[in-house]
Design an enzyme around this catalytic site. Structure first.
Site: not given
Ligand code: 6PG
Length: 466
Positions: A12, A191-192, A187-188, A289, A184, A449, A130-132, A104
């Site tokens: 992929g 990221e969120y 990390h995500n 979200r 990881k 308690h 990570s990094g797409g 992941n």
């Molecule tokens: C990364 C990203 C990657 C992906 C996640 C988040 O670190 O490269 O976090 O792993 O974008 O799957 O995806 P969602 O926003 O769909 O949860």
């Protein structure tokens, strides 16, 4: 004949990009994929790198093409497909072979699989990547969990393909079994949170200050030259400047406002709660979200409750400071979850190392991470970023902006779940004496308690039980 140094199964987006990256760094890579028809086009598109790629349609041939002991990297969907894959490949593996899961994955699964494979003396590595696509192709940030012996064997390959920050590779062995996948996941989660903070600031500039997407894009571009410099700010500027070729409108206006999520943000929150923590900024982002995807309900509610929101007077400079403060707090929460998991699972995770390997290649890469690495290196008291020298002063400096922005947003009716969660956490933590004495009294009153008294050992009850 066995000649490939490593095998990648799963062509992929991420698997293909990693295979090309490895080939480019001089490694011979065997490749395979469940859908055999994906293999030939991949090799065709590899151009000159095809010389280092060894395609195989059958799993047995793919495994036989690898130097022994083998190294196999799976880039396939996490969960049940990975378990099925392990069952299928198991008879073809030998003791000493290394299986790497680069998806992941839920780190609980990684821990279980590591245990299961160790029985037959196979090494299992949970690799957070990570990094797409671009990162995987030219240099991802990688978080490794697994046995040290396995890391020593895969390190030359991962180090060669990793992103670099000032020459230092953004890859590290963080601990055993699920440590890499856990980090990881966090990390995500961060990221969120960062994405949600950005979206809220955008919302205020758009609906509260009346700026257009390209104008806001220009602002983000400016911010990307200062302390907010980061990949997510950079791409936000780019995205907001883009026009839809079909309509001529800003692209952001033609995209349905319903955010997807694959689960890693949610896992961070679930794990934080399980560990007795609360990553409230990340939770706000996950929740936002989910609410975003309830578009029909929101449209119905707007008709009934009214959707108006007023003007914001905070300047872009104040918004930038509020953004920075919230970002600092989101990171601080992420690192607390990491510290709690490290203790719970006996991983000895080093926050400084984690901050260092996040400085390039990954989605949350930001200048701030260099400061965070420095703060941990200097020794944050109690491991708390909030209290780290330099950090505490920065927070104190930028907090008035966050407070002003949240207050204005709340007053005008703009939703700011992540910004307000960050502020609420900050205000909670800076009070050495809080209101939980009342909670304890209530618990004792209705459930006997008991509670601790200030300055007196032992368990006590209130006079309501006399
Ligand atoms: C990364 C990203 C990657 C992906 C996640 C988040 O670190 O490269 O976090 O792993 O974008 O799957 O995806 P969602 O926003 O769909 O949860």
């Amino acid at each position: 004949m066995a000649s490939a140094r490593i095998g990648i199964y799963g062509l992929g987006t991420m698997g293909s990009a990693l295979a090309l990256n490895m080939a480019e760094k001089g490694f011979d890579v065997a490749v395979s994929n469940r859908e055999a028809e994906w293999i030939a086009p991949f090799i065709e598109e590899a151009g000159g790198l095809a010389d280092r790629l060894y395609p195989h349609e059958k799993l047995a041939d793919f495994v036989a093409a690898l130097e022994r002991p083998r190294i196999i990297l799976f880039m396939i969907p996490s969960g049940a497909p990975m378990d099925a894959m392990l069952r299928e490949i198991d008879p073809l593996l030998a003791p000493g072979d290394i299986v790497i899961d680069g998806g992941n994955a839920d780190f609980h699964d990684t821990r279980r699989r590591a245990r299961e494979l160790s029985v037959s003396r196979r090494y299992y590595v949970g690799l957070g990547v990570s990094g797409g696509e671009a990162g995987a192709r030219t240099g991802p940030s990688m978080m490794v969990g697994g046995p040290l012996e396995a890391w020593q064997r895969i390190a030359p390959i991962l180090t060669a393909i990793a992103a670099r920050h000032d020459g230092s590779p953004c890859v590290a062995h963080l601990g055993p079994d699920g440590a890499g996948h856990f980090v990881k996941t966090v990390h995500n989660g961060i990221e969120y949170a960062d994405m949600q903070i950005i979206a809220e600031i955008y919302g205020l500039l758009r609906g509260g200050a009346g700026l257009s997407p390209p104008e806001i894009g220009t602002l983000f571009e400016t911010w990307n030259a200062g302390p907010l410099r980061s990949f997510l700010v950079e791409i936000t500027a780019e995205v907001l400047a883009a026009r839809d070729p079909q309509t001529g409108h800003p692209v952001v206006d033609v995209i349905k406002d319903a955010a997807g999520q694959k689960g890693t943000g949610r896992w961070t929150v679930i794990e934080a709660l399980r560990l007795g923590q609360s990553a409230s900024v990340i939770e706000a982002a996950v929740g936002a979200r989910s609410w975003s995807s309830e578009k029909e309900v929101r449209q119905a509610a707007e008709a009934v409750l009214g959707g108006a929101a007023g003007a914001i007077v905070a300047t872009p400079e104040t918004l930038a400071e509020a953004f920075l403060a919230a970002r600092l707090l989101a990171y601080a929460q992420g690192f607390r979850v990491i510290a709690a998991a490290s203790e719970e699972y006996g991983w000895a995770l080093e926050p400084e190392v984690i901050a260092r390997i996040w400085r390039a290649g990954c989605i949350i890469r930001a200048d701030l991470l260099d400061d965070i690495a420095g703060a941990f290196a200097a020794g944050a008291p109690e491991g708390e970023l909030l209290l780290a020298p330099g950090f505490a002063e920065r927070l104190v400096r930028h907090l008035p902006a966050l407070r002003q922005v949240v207050a204005e947003a709340v007053h005008a009716g703009h939703p700011v779940p992540a910004l307000s969660a960050a502020l609420a956490w900050y205000d909670t933590m800076r009070h050495g004496h809080g209101t939980a004495g009342l909670i304890q009294a209530q618990r004792d009153r209705f459930g006997h308690h008991g509670f601790e008294r200030l300055g007196q050992p032992g368990r006590h009850h209130g006079p309501w039980w006399d």
